[in-house]
Design an enzyme around this catalytic site. Structure first.
Site, PDB file in Angstrom:
ATOM      1  NE  ARG A 102      -3.822   0.647   1.956  1.00 24.32           N
ATOM      2  CZ  ARG A 102      -5.036   0.716   2.496  1.00 24.32           C
ATOM      3  NH1 ARG A 102      -5.229   1.426   3.575  1.00 24.32           N
ATOM      4  NH2 ARG A 102      -6.047   0.079   1.964  1.00 24.32           N
ATOM      5  CG  HIS A 129      -8.445   0.180  -2.705  1.00 25.02           C
ATOM      6  ND1 HIS A 129      -7.712  -0.944  -2.369  1.00 25.02           N
ATOM      7  CD2 HIS A 129      -9.060   0.574  -1.542  1.00 25.02           C
ATOM      8  CE1 HIS A 129      -7.876  -1.199  -1.080  1.00 25.02           C
ATOM      9  NE2 HIS A 129      -8.682  -0.311  -0.556  1.00 25.02           N
ATOM     10  CD  GLN A 132     -12.926  -1.663  -0.555  1.00 26.37           C
ATOM     11  OE1 GLN A 132     -12.109  -1.646   0.351  1.00 26.37           O
ATOM     12  NE2 GLN A 132     -14.157  -2.105  -0.379  1.00 26.37           N
ATOM     13  CG  ASP A 224     -13.585   6.377  -0.747  1.00 21.53           C
ATOM     14  OD1 ASP A 224     -13.550   6.289   0.507  1.00 21.53           O
ATOM     15  OD2 ASP A 224     -12.560   6.255  -1.460  1.00 21.53           O
ATOM     16  CB  CYS A 264     -13.874   1.327   0.324  1.00 15.91           C
ATOM     17  SG  CYS A 264     -13.513   3.091   0.424  1.00 15.91           S
ATOM     18  NE  ARG A 292     -10.212  -5.237   0.639  1.00 18.47           N
ATOM     19  CZ  ARG A 292      -9.437  -4.244   1.087  1.00 18.47           C
ATOM     20  NH1 ARG A 292      -9.974  -3.175   1.631  1.00 18.47           N
ATOM     21  NH2 ARG A 292      -8.115  -4.304   0.949  1.00 18.47           N
TER      22      ARG A 292
HETATM   23  N1   CP Z   1     -11.127  -0.163   2.661  1.00 16.69           N
HETATM   24  C1   CP Z   1      -9.842  -0.195   3.067  1.00 16.69           C
HETATM   25  O1   CP Z   1      -8.918  -0.439   2.296  1.00 16.69           O
HETATM   26  O2   CP Z   1      -9.684   0.018   4.409  1.00 16.69           O
HETATM   27  P1   CP Z   1      -8.324   0.256   5.188  1.00 16.69           P
HETATM   28  O3   CP Z   1      -7.781   1.583   4.745  1.00 16.69           O
HETATM   29  O4   CP Z   1      -8.705   0.221   6.628  1.00 16.69           O
HETATM   30  O5   CP Z   1      -7.360  -0.850   4.826  1.00 16.69           O
HETATM   31  N1  NVA Z   2      -9.952   6.651  -1.162  1.00 22.12           N
HETATM   32  C1  NVA Z   2      -9.554   6.250   0.158  1.00 22.12           C
HETATM   33  C2  NVA Z   2      -9.747   4.775   0.342  1.00 22.12           C
HETATM   34  C3  NVA Z   2      -9.383   4.229   1.684  1.00 22.12           C
HETATM   35  C4  NVA Z   2      -9.557   2.765   1.791  1.00 22.12           C
HETATM   36  C5  NVA Z   2      -8.108   6.619   0.386  1.00 22.12           C
HETATM   37  O1  NVA Z   2      -7.299   6.436  -0.529  1.00 22.12           O
HETATM   38  O2  NVA Z   2      -7.791   7.117   1.468  1.00 22.12           O
END
Ligand code: CP
Ligand code: NVA
Length: 305
Positions: A102, A129, A132, A224, A264, A292
């Site tokens: 990530r 993502h 997700q 989101d 998400c 997930r």
């Molecule tokens: N939806 C998601 O990826 O959550 P986190 O940021 O908690 O991993």
């Molecule tokens: N769009 C959000 C998703 C988090 C899971 C971010 O990137 O922070």
């Protein structure tokens, strides 16, 4: 399938196979039947951003598969002190069987996937993502039994989740309508790829200003956060830009009666969604979060076994 960097790399058949395996693994987990398909294997998880769901679902999932997951905070490994992605990829490939990452720059994940000799999974970048959206599509399929021809509506920021929704829905033949203000719309390249995929799958894509119009006849309504990780310093400006883009009961009333609400997570009640909607009967956000884990277990088995 060698890596999961973007859903654009998957074939429809890959997704169907993945969801079939997800069904089986989810059932085994619920029945308490052992399914240690990755016994003895290790997944390294590099995190340059915060996470609750991604970290815990991968770690618990790997444990259930008989393997081990290593949490590698980017600040604590030499990557954070300037060691190259390439050297990190080559070194980790000598020890472990898969890498989940990530991070901010999408090109860092592409480079990691090129340089590693083990599978690489994108656990979120500024651009995409994919894990997700696999779980999101699986959740819709679980509720409705199919995906083809259903309508996904997305309200809010044209961010990583919106981009992956565009790529995912147009792979599986769902129609997608996005209500996103000018200036926050998805990347041109992503849209071009989604349009190509749509031409093959029969999906329809619509990107408009009006949230109520986008929600008409929706089978799933998705939103989101207004400020993603990395956008925090724009939070005030974004609150203003997205103030008319909240998912509330009035908006849900435009969707199909049996429509589900997805997010998400993490969510900010009173901003992108009202408490009434996210905590209401149409909300499937915790099934979505649970999925997930099940989908990623199937993904790891497909990639690492
Ligand atoms: N939806 C998601 O990826 O959550 P986190 O940021 O908690 O991993
Ligand atoms: N769009 C959000 C998703 C988090 C899971 C971010 O990137 O922070």
């Amino acid at each position: 399938m060698e890596n999961l960097v973007t859903l654009a790399d998957l074939e429809l058949e890959d997704i169907e196979e993945l969801f079939d395996l997800t069904d089986k693994l989810k059932q085994k987990h619920q029945q308490g039947t052992e399914h240690k398909l990755l016994a003895g294997q290790t997944l390294g998880m590099i995190f340059q951003k915060s996470s609750t769901r991604t970290r815990v679902s991968f770690e618990a999932g790997m444990f259930q598969l008989g393997g081990h997951a290593l949490f590698l905070s980017a600040n604590d490994i030499q990557l954070g002190r300037g060691e190259t992605i390439s050297d990190t990829a080559k070194t980790l490939s000598r020890y472990i069987d898969g890498i989940m990452i990530r991070t901010y720059e999408h090109s860092d994940v592409e480079e990691l996937a090129r340089e590693a000799t083990v599978p690489v999974i994108n656990g979120l970048t500024d651009l995409l993502h994919p894990c997700q959206v696999l779980a999101d599509l699986y959740t819709v399929q679980e509720v409705r039994g199919e995906l083809q021809g259903l309508k996904m509506t997305y309200i809010g920021d044209g961010n990583n989740v919106a981009n992956s929704l565009l790529l995912g829905t147009t792979k599986v033949g769902m129609n997608i309508s996005l209500a996103i203000p000018e200036g926050y719309r998805p990347e041109k390249e992503i849209l071009a790829t989604a349009e190509k995929q749509a031409a093959k799958s029969g999906s329809q894509i619509e990107i408009i200003d009006d949230p109520l119009q986008a929600a008409q006849g929706a089978d799933a309504v998705y939103t989101d956060v207004w400020a993603s990780m990395g956008d925090e310093d724009e939070a005030a400006e974004r609150k203003q830009a997205f103030k008319d883009y909240q998912v509330d009961q009035e908006l849900m009333a435009e969707a199909n009666e049996e429509a589900i609400f997805l997010h998400c997570l993490p969510a900010y009640r009173g901003q992108e969604v009202t408490a009434e909607v996210i905590d209401g009967e149409q909300s499937k956000v915790f099934d979505e979060a649970e999925n997930r884990m099940h989908v990623q277990k199937a993904l790891m088995v497909e990639l690492m076994k």
